[in-house]
Design an enzyme around this catalytic site. Structure first.
Site, PDB file in Angstrom:
ATOM      1  N   ASP A  53       0.854  -1.194   0.000  1.00 27.65           N
ATOM      2  CA  ASP A  53       0.000   0.000   0.000  1.00 27.65           C
ATOM      3  C   ASP A  53       0.886   1.238   0.000  1.00 27.65           C
ATOM      4  OD1 ASP A  53      -1.745   2.066   0.470  1.00 27.65           O
ATOM      5  OD2 ASP A  53      -2.431   1.363   2.412  1.00 27.65           O
ATOM      6  N   GLU A 132      30.371  12.943  -2.746  1.00 28.84           N
ATOM      7  CA  GLU A 132      31.172  13.063  -1.521  1.00 28.84           C
ATOM      8  C   GLU A 132      30.309  13.733  -0.447  1.00 28.84           C
ATOM      9  OE1 GLU A 132      35.566  13.692  -3.623  1.00 28.84           O
ATOM     10  OE2 GLU A 132      34.458  15.426  -2.877  1.00 28.84           O
ATOM     11  N   GLU A 134      29.271  14.922   3.102  1.00 30.52           N
ATOM     12  CA  GLU A 134      29.790  15.261   4.430  1.00 30.52           C
ATOM     13  C   GLU A 134      28.660  15.192   5.459  1.00 30.52           C
ATOM     14  OE1 GLU A 134      33.069  18.492   2.729  1.00 30.52           O
ATOM     15  OE2 GLU A 134      31.009  19.115   3.170  1.00 30.52           O
ATOM     16  N   GLU A 214      36.467  16.379   8.828  1.00 31.39           N
ATOM     17  CA  GLU A 214      36.250  17.515   7.927  1.00 31.39           C
ATOM     18  C   GLU A 214      36.510  18.839   8.650  1.00 31.39           C
ATOM     19  OE1 GLU A 214      35.849  18.884   5.158  1.00 31.39           O
ATOM     20  OE2 GLU A 214      35.801  17.182   3.786  1.00 31.39           O
ATOM     21  N   GLU A 222      33.759  12.871   6.786  1.00 32.82           N
ATOM     22  CA  GLU A 222      33.426  12.395   5.449  1.00 32.82           C
ATOM     23  C   GLU A 222      34.046  11.023   5.239  1.00 32.82           C
ATOM     24  OE1 GLU A 222      34.742  13.320   0.888  1.00 32.82           O
ATOM     25  OE2 GLU A 222      34.272  15.075   2.115  1.00 32.82           O
ATOM     26  N   HIS A 271      29.782  17.277  -2.869  1.00 37.51           N
ATOM     27  CA  HIS A 271      30.408  17.507  -4.166  1.00 37.51           C
ATOM     28  C   HIS A 271      30.235  16.244  -5.013  1.00 37.51           C
ATOM     29  CE1 HIS A 271      33.243  20.051  -1.456  1.00 37.51           C
ATOM     30  NE2 HIS A 271      32.100  20.677  -1.679  1.00 37.51           N
ATOM     31  N   ARG A 341      37.692  26.768  -5.476  1.00 40.42           N
ATOM     32  CA  ARG A 341      36.634  26.014  -4.813  1.00 40.42           C
ATOM     33  C   ARG A 341      35.387  26.844  -4.534  1.00 40.42           C
ATOM     34  NH1 ARG A 341      40.775  22.519  -3.873  1.00 40.42           N
ATOM     35  NH2 ARG A 341      40.154  20.362  -3.379  1.00 40.42           N
ATOM     36  N   GLU A 360      33.453  18.259 -11.273  1.00 38.75           N
ATOM     37  CA  GLU A 360      32.878  18.165  -9.927  1.00 38.75           C
ATOM     38  C   GLU A 360      31.886  19.304  -9.744  1.00 38.75           C
ATOM     39  OE1 GLU A 360      34.764  18.092  -5.439  1.00 38.75           O
ATOM     40  OE2 GLU A 360      35.431  19.626  -6.844  1.00 38.75           O
ATOM     41  N   ARG A 362      29.847  21.236  -7.277  1.00 39.89           N
ATOM     42  CA  ARG A 362      30.070  21.384  -5.844  1.00 39.89           C
ATOM     43  C   ARG A 362      28.845  21.870  -5.070  1.00 39.89           C
ATOM     44  NH1 ARG A 362      35.157  21.305  -4.048  1.00 39.89           N
ATOM     45  NH2 ARG A 362      34.839  22.934  -2.489  1.00 39.89           N
TER      46      ARG A 362
END
Length: 472
Positions: A53, A132, A134, A214, A222, A271, A341, A360, A362
């Protein structure tokens, strides 16, 4: 673990497995499960599925259309390490029993449609993703909201705010704000727990790589696993979250993947590395900027063009936009760079091996439903390739050295979930015209997020408003 239903069924019989746990993901991104006695599973369970259900599952159809079936994927099976009785866990996709068709609001079905769409374009045959995610490990969390009160409280033995606390004794090793990256013991108190998390993930079939502390104080961490095909990567991420939370519980700890649980320190992102391959060959390596191919640059162009709408799926919580602010290594600038970054798309310095060439994105965080987020990113990237969308010039400068006038020319991420949802409302043809997402799903997603998250947040006073306005 198994390639065929028969291998799955043989294992159950040979190992006297009595309980089989069926896991599936709801629309917002939380695993649900149903445990069955082994004789309820046969070969039809891997095709027609197991009835259940679906009327109480968030974002799914009304009670008069609630009959669903869970279709087991034998390749996802593993023995659940957190259950007393040996239990074989398996991930499922959802079917409509009336038509026998995959359910259009099932996130894993949408992810499969994204993979099929890539194949139909002829551009590639495999999309690899490497998230990745965190997270924070806390010792205590309390929160409440009612008509006359609202608060949250989190605590960690690693929290810098506890430097003056009488801990009988306080040993003083607390990571400073924004300085939690890679300290050794005794400052890093969570090494053994992370190791257990990582090795438990491996027992559940996740191809593990690493773990570390981290940046933020208060227990930010991480773990890393190897990139995988789109659906595998989403399956692995759900297993990752399940294992981390349950190992932490064994230690009397609690885990959150909220992007910004702490004020004034770094938040938790996810990321997401990605690339397209064909016939076993990587297609993102070339002789353009940062060793990328023209295809890869156009893929980036698609990601950047559609980023405001994408964020409604990759950063789908109101808390997401408390992370996406300047000053905390957050990728708020809709630009690309091989080293910066603060740019939302980064090209990792991966050496000369073309198989390692990737981009990547981010912005995403782990409040997303990974099946939806990965599918949407792939659709945006393919749109960039098909329409040869140029990403513009790279942002290879220190963002903090730009003048206000120069900075104003760099597009930025939406400032709120409501802003991202508005962008998705205006820009979702790249998702629906592909056949990957339906118009029904997009409108259901927007309505759910507004009704269940954005508008309820609007209605409630915030604790800090009392500090600002109580004495007016």
């Amino acid at each position: 673990m198994f390639q065929t239903p028969q291998e799955f069924l043989n294992y159950v019989k040979e190992n006297n497995i009595q309980i089989i746990d069926l896991k599936f993901i709801d629309m917002p991104g939380i695993w649900q499960h149903l445990s069955l006695y082994y004789d309820q599973i046969d070969e039809s369970s891997f095709d027609a599925g197991v009835p259940f259900d679906g009327s109480s599952i968030r974002g799914w159809k009304a009670i008069n259309e609630s009959d669903m079936t869970m279709v087991l994927d034998p390749k996802t099976a593993w023995i659940d390490p957190f259950m007393a009785e040996p239990t074989l866990s398996v991930i499922c996709s959802i079917k409509e029993p009336r038509t026998g068709e995959p359910y259009s609001r099932c996130p894993r079905t949408i992810a499969q449609k994204a993979v099929d769409y890539l194949l139909s374009t002829g551009l590639g045959d495999t999309a690899f993703f490497g998230p990745e995610a965190e997270f924070f490990i806390f010792d205590d969390v309390r929160f409440d909201q009612s008509e006359n009160k609202g608060f949250y409280y989190v605590d960690s033995v690693e929290g810098r705010w506890n430097s003056g606390k009488d801990e009988g004794p306080n040993l003083g090793y607390k990571p400073r704000y924004k300085e939690g990256y890679f300290p050794v013991s005794p400052t890093d108190t969570q090494q053994d727990m992370r190791t257990e998390m990582l090795l438990t993930m491996a027992k559940c079939g996740v191809p593990i790589e690493k773990h570390h502390h981290e940046v933020a104080t208060g227990g930010q961490n991480e773990l890393g696993f190897r990139f995988a095909t789109l659906i595998e990567a989403a399956d692995y991420l759900m297993t990752y979250k399940y294992v981390i939370k349950n190992v932490a519980k064994k230690y009397g700890k609690t885990v959150t993947f909220m992007p910004k649980p702490l004020f004034n320190d770094n938040g938790s992102g996810m990321h997401t590395h990605q690339s397209i391959w064909k016939d076993g060959q990587p297609l993102f390596a070339g002789d353009k900027y940062a060793g990328l191919s023209q295809m890869a640059l156009h893929y980036i162009g698609g990601i950047l063009k559609h980023a405001p709408a994408l964020l409604a799926l990759t950063n789908p919580s109101t808390n997401s936009y408390k992370r996406l602010v300047p000053g905390f290594e957050a990728p708020v600038n809709l630009a690309y760079s091989q080293g910066n970054r603060s740019a939302s798309v980064r090209i990792p310095l991966s050496g000369t091996n073309p198989k390692a060439k990737r981009l990547e994105f981010r912005c995403p965080d782990a409040t997303c439903n990974p099946y939806l987020a990965f599918a949407a990113m792939l659709c945006a990237g393919i749109d960039g390739i098909k329409n040869q969308i140029e990403p513009g010039e790279p942002l290879d400068v220190d963002i903090y050295e730009l003048s206000p006038e120069e900075l104003s020319k760099v597009p930025s991420t939406p400032g709120s979930l409501e802003g991202a949802l508005e962008a998705l409302e205006k820009d979702h043809a790249f998702l629906t015209e592909t056949g990957v997402f339906t118009e029904d799903f997009i409108q259901t997603w927007i309505a759910y997020k507004l009704d269940k998250e954005v508008n309820p947040m609007r209605l409630r006073p915030h604790p800090y408003e009392f500090a600002l306005y109580y004495d007016v």
